[in-house]
Motif scaffolding. Sequence first.
Motif, PDB file in Angstrom:
ATOM      1  N   VAL A 158       0.840  -1.191   0.000  1.00 15.13           N
ATOM      2  CA  VAL A 158       0.000   0.000   0.000  1.00 15.13           C
ATOM      3  C   VAL A 158       0.877   1.244   0.000  1.00 15.13           C
ATOM      4  CG1 VAL A 158      -1.762   1.316   1.223  1.00 15.13           C
ATOM      5  CG2 VAL A 158      -1.913  -1.182   1.134  1.00 15.13           C
ATOM      6  N   ASP A 159       0.774   1.998  -1.082  1.00 17.15           N
ATOM      7  CA  ASP A 159       1.414   3.308  -1.119  1.00 17.15           C
ATOM      8  C   ASP A 159       0.502   4.247  -0.352  1.00 17.15           C
ATOM      9  OD1 ASP A 159       2.046   6.035  -1.966  1.00 17.15           O
ATOM     10  OD2 ASP A 159       3.422   5.072  -3.381  1.00 17.15           O
ATOM     11  N   THR A 160       0.897   4.558   0.860  1.00 15.96           N
ATOM     12  CA  THR A 160       0.003   5.286   1.763  1.00 15.96           C
ATOM     13  C   THR A 160      -0.247   6.717   1.295  1.00 15.96           C
ATOM     14  OG1 THR A 160       1.907   5.856   3.185  1.00 15.96           O
ATOM     15  CG2 THR A 160       0.662   3.857   3.721  1.00 15.96           C
ATOM     16  N   TYR A 161       0.729   7.311   0.644  1.00 15.50           N
ATOM     17  CA  TYR A 161       0.548   8.681   0.159  1.00 15.50           C
ATOM     18  C   TYR A 161      -0.462   8.728  -0.973  1.00 15.50           C
ATOM     19  CZ  TYR A 161       1.692  13.456  -1.220  1.00 15.50           C
ATOM     20  OH  TYR A 161       1.621  14.799  -1.508  1.00 15.50           O
ATOM     21  N   TRP A 162      -0.291   7.849  -1.960  1.00 18.69           N
ATOM     22  CA  TRP A 162      -1.239   7.848  -3.077  1.00 18.69           C
ATOM     23  C   TRP A 162      -2.620   7.409  -2.613  1.00 18.69           C
ATOM     24  CZ3 TRP A 162       0.350  11.217  -5.926  1.00 18.69           C
ATOM     25  CH2 TRP A 162       1.609  11.246  -6.511  1.00 18.69           C
ATOM     26  N   ALA A 163      -2.678   6.562  -1.602  1.00 13.55           N
ATOM     27  CA  ALA A 163      -3.981   6.196  -1.049  1.00 13.55           C
ATOM     28  C   ALA A 163      -4.681   7.432  -0.491  1.00 13.55           C
ATOM     29  CB  ALA A 163      -3.823   5.138   0.033  1.00 13.55           C
ATOM     30  N   ALA A 164      -3.924   8.271   0.214  1.00 13.09           N
ATOM     31  CA  ALA A 164      -4.509   9.497   0.768  1.00 13.09           C
ATOM     32  C   ALA A 164      -4.919  10.466  -0.345  1.00 13.09           C
ATOM     33  CB  ALA A 164      -3.522  10.162   1.721  1.00 13.09           C
ATOM     34  N   VAL A 165      -4.080  10.590  -1.369  1.00 14.81           N
ATOM     35  CA  VAL A 165      -4.423  11.443  -2.501  1.00 14.81           C
ATOM     36  C   VAL A 165      -5.710  10.952  -3.168  1.00 14.81           C
ATOM     37  CG1 VAL A 165      -3.703  12.155  -4.817  1.00 14.81           C
ATOM     38  CG2 VAL A 165      -2.069  12.239  -2.928  1.00 14.81           C
ATOM     39  N   GLY A 166      -5.896   9.630  -3.193  1.00 11.88           N
ATOM     40  CA  GLY A 166      -7.093   9.052  -3.781  1.00 11.88           C
ATOM     41  C   GLY A 166      -8.334   9.171  -2.931  1.00 11.88           C
ATOM     42  N   GLY A 167      -8.197   9.747  -1.743  1.00  7.18           N
ATOM     43  CA  GLY A 167      -9.363  10.005  -0.918  1.00  7.18           C
ATOM     44  C   GLY A 167      -9.523   9.090   0.274  1.00  7.18           C
ATOM     45  N   ALA A 168      -8.565   8.212   0.528  1.00  6.70           N
ATOM     46  CA  ALA A 168      -8.694   7.273   1.642  1.00  6.70           C
ATOM     47  C   ALA A 168      -8.106   7.847   2.931  1.00  6.70           C
ATOM     48  CB  ALA A 168      -7.982   5.958   1.311  1.00  6.70           C
ATOM     49  N   ASP A 169      -8.679   7.423   4.039  1.00  7.58           N
ATOM     50  CA  ASP A 169      -8.050   7.585   5.346  1.00  7.58           C
ATOM     51  C   ASP A 169      -7.057   6.435   5.452  1.00  7.58           C
ATOM     52  OD1 ASP A 169      -7.475   7.041   8.086  1.00  7.58           O
ATOM     53  OD2 ASP A 169      -9.248   8.125   8.718  1.00  7.58           O
ATOM     54  N   ALA A 170      -5.769   6.740   5.259  1.00 10.50           N
ATOM     55  CA  ALA A 170      -4.772   5.673   5.104  1.00 10.50           C
ATOM     56  C   ALA A 170      -4.725   4.716   6.296  1.00 10.50           C
ATOM     57  CB  ALA A 170      -3.400   6.267   4.820  1.00 10.50           C
ATOM     58  N   PRO A 171      -4.656   5.205   7.540  1.00 12.37           N
ATOM     59  CA  PRO A 171      -4.634   4.246   8.652  1.00 12.37           C
ATOM     60  C   PRO A 171      -5.883   3.369   8.706  1.00 12.37           C
ATOM     61  CG  PRO A 171      -3.893   6.399   9.396  1.00 12.37           C
ATOM     62  CD  PRO A 171      -4.456   6.590   8.018  1.00 12.37           C
ATOM     63  N   ALA A 172      -7.051   3.946   8.473  1.00 12.55           N
ATOM     64  CA  ALA A 172      -8.284   3.150   8.503  1.00 12.55           C
ATOM     65  C   ALA A 172      -8.289   2.126   7.383  1.00 12.55           C
ATOM     66  CB  ALA A 172      -9.498   4.070   8.407  1.00 12.55           C
ATOM     67  N   LEU A 173      -7.819   2.520   6.209  1.00 13.62           N
ATOM     68  CA  LEU A 173      -7.738   1.582   5.090  1.00 13.62           C
ATOM     69  C   LEU A 173      -6.839   0.402   5.436  1.00 13.62           C
ATOM     70  CD1 LEU A 173      -8.247   0.926   2.018  1.00 13.62           C
ATOM     71  CD2 LEU A 173      -6.101   2.173   1.591  1.00 13.62           C
ATOM     72  N   LEU A 174      -5.688   0.686   6.019  1.00 12.32           N
ATOM     73  CA  LEU A 174      -4.756  -0.384   6.386  1.00 12.32           C
ATOM     74  C   LEU A 174      -5.386  -1.340   7.392  1.00 12.32           C
ATOM     75  CD1 LEU A 174      -1.490   1.722   6.678  1.00 12.32           C
ATOM     76  CD2 LEU A 174      -2.058   0.095   4.869  1.00 12.32           C
ATOM     77  N   ARG A 175      -6.102  -0.790   8.338  1.00  7.84           N
ATOM     78  CA  ARG A 175      -6.746  -1.661   9.331  1.00  7.84           C
ATOM     79  C   ARG A 175      -7.799  -2.548   8.672  1.00  7.84           C
ATOM     80  NH1 ARG A 175      -6.104   3.074  12.549  1.00  7.84           N
ATOM     81  NH2 ARG A 175      -8.210   3.796  12.004  1.00  7.84           N
ATOM     82  N   ARG A 176      -8.528  -2.007   7.714  1.00  7.21           N
ATOM     83  CA  ARG A 176      -9.544  -2.819   7.044  1.00  7.21           C
ATOM     84  C   ARG A 176      -8.908  -3.906   6.185  1.00  7.21           C
ATOM     85  NH1 ARG A 176     -11.844   2.307   6.182  1.00  7.21           N
ATOM     86  NH2 ARG A 176     -11.347   2.262   3.946  1.00  7.21           N
ATOM     87  N   LEU A 177      -7.806  -3.597   5.533  1.00  2.00           N
ATOM     88  CA  LEU A 177      -7.140  -4.579   4.677  1.00  2.00           C
ATOM     89  C   LEU A 177      -6.410  -5.640   5.487  1.00  2.00           C
ATOM     90  CD1 LEU A 177      -5.762  -2.202   1.906  1.00  2.00           C
ATOM     91  CD2 LEU A 177      -7.613  -3.872   1.648  1.00  2.00           C
ATOM     92  N   GLY A 178      -5.982  -5.305   6.675  1.00  2.00           N
ATOM     93  CA  GLY A 178      -5.413  -6.277   7.602  1.00  2.00           C
ATOM     94  C   GLY A 178      -4.198  -7.008   7.064  1.00  2.00           C
ATOM     95  N   ASP A 179      -4.205  -8.341   7.173  1.00  3.90           N
ATOM     96  CA  ASP A 179      -3.045  -9.148   6.810  1.00  3.90           C
ATOM     97  C   ASP A 179      -2.756  -9.148   5.321  1.00  3.90           C
ATOM     98  OD1 ASP A 179      -2.744  -9.788   9.451  1.00  3.90           O
ATOM     99  OD2 ASP A 179      -3.719 -11.747   9.305  1.00  3.90           O
ATOM    100  N   ARG A 180      -3.664  -8.620   4.517  1.00  5.23           N
ATOM    101  CA  ARG A 180      -3.407  -8.541   3.075  1.00  5.23           C
ATOM    102  C   ARG A 180      -2.251  -7.579   2.793  1.00  5.23           C
ATOM    103  NH1 ARG A 180      -5.124 -11.767  -1.139  1.00  5.23           N
ATOM    104  NH2 ARG A 180      -7.277 -11.752  -0.349  1.00  5.23           N
ATOM    105  N   VAL A 181      -1.968  -6.663   3.727  1.00  2.00           N
ATOM    106  CA  VAL A 181      -0.922  -5.656   3.541  1.00  2.00           C
ATOM    107  C   VAL A 181       0.418  -6.236   3.991  1.00  2.00           C
ATOM    108  CG1 VAL A 181      -0.132  -3.340   4.110  1.00  2.00           C
ATOM    109  CG2 VAL A 181      -2.590  -3.814   3.924  1.00  2.00           C
ATOM    110  N   ALA A 182       1.304  -6.460   3.027  1.00  3.89           N
ATOM    111  CA  ALA A 182       2.624  -7.010   3.344  1.00  3.89           C
ATOM    112  C   ALA A 182       3.716  -5.952   3.352  1.00  3.89           C
ATOM    113  CB  ALA A 182       2.996  -8.103   2.341  1.00  3.89           C
ATOM    114  N   ALA A 183       3.450  -4.808   2.726  1.00 10.71           N
ATOM    115  CA  ALA A 183       4.464  -3.754   2.654  1.00 10.71           C
ATOM    116  C   ALA A 183       3.774  -2.410   2.535  1.00 10.71           C
ATOM    117  CB  ALA A 183       5.396  -3.980   1.458  1.00 10.71           C
TER     118      ALA A 183
END
Length: 247
Positions: A158-183
Motif C-alpha cells: 500500500v502506497d500510503t501517500y497515493w492512497a490518501a491522494v485518492g481520498g482514503a483515510d490511510a490508517p483506517a484503510l490499512l486496518r480494514r485490509l489487515g493481513d493482506r498488507v505485506a508492505a
Amino acid sequence: MAPPLGVQLYTVRDALAADRDAALARIADIGFTAVETYDPTADPEGFRRVADDLGLRVVASHALQLVTGDPERVFDALATLGTDFAIVPAGIPAEEFTTHDGLARTADLLNGLAERAAGHGIRLGYHNHWWELEPVFDGRHAIELLADRLAPGVVLEVDTYWAAVGGADAPALLRRLGDRVAALHVKDGPIDRDGPHVAVGAGAMPVRQILDAAPDALRIVELDTCAGDFFDALADSRRHLAGLEAV
C-alpha cells in the motif's frame, strides 16, 4: 521488532543512472540496510555483488515486466537478486478499477501471475496509486473490492501517500485490509497529486498512525519527486522513522 526499513530505489533513479555503485554506497552510508529495486532485469548479477558488499539486502522488487514483458526472465532475475517478493507497480489501465468487471479482470490477471510466481518460490504483490482508491463502491474503495477477489497468497504493497491522494483515510484503510498488507510505501508531502514530496515527517501524512495500523508490514521509503536533494530527504526520513520506532 519492527520490520526492516528500506528504500525504493526509484527515489534515486537519476543518481543510479549516473553511477549505480556510488548511489548505492550513499544509501548504505545513510544507514539503510534494505532496498526495493524497480528494474530487476537490469544487471542483477552486478547489482547483487555491489549490494552484498555494502550490506544492502533486496527485500522486494517492483517488476512492471511481469505485465508488459517476459515473467520468466523476471523470476530468474529476482532469484539472482536474492528476493522472493515481486510487486506489480503499474501496467493495468486505471479504467479497470472503475467497474466490477474491470476489477474481476484485474484479479484474474494478478492471480494468474501469482500462480506462476509461486512455482518459482516467489510471492506476488500489487502496488497502488490514487486511481485504485478514487472509485468508491457502496462506501468501499476499489482496491478493497480487488482485495476481496485476490487469491489468499496475493498481497498488497500500500502506497500510503497515493492512497490518501485518492481520498482514503490511510490508517483506517490499512486496518480494514489487515493481513493482506505485506508492505508500505511510506512517503510524505502536501497530499495532492502534483506537489513535490518531502522527507517523511515533514509533510501532512499521519505517519505514526500509519505505522501503527500495519505493524508487521515492510516499511519502504519513497519520494517520487523532491524540491531538494533526494539523499538528504532520505536521511531525514530515516532519522524520523527511527525515532518513531524507538518510542
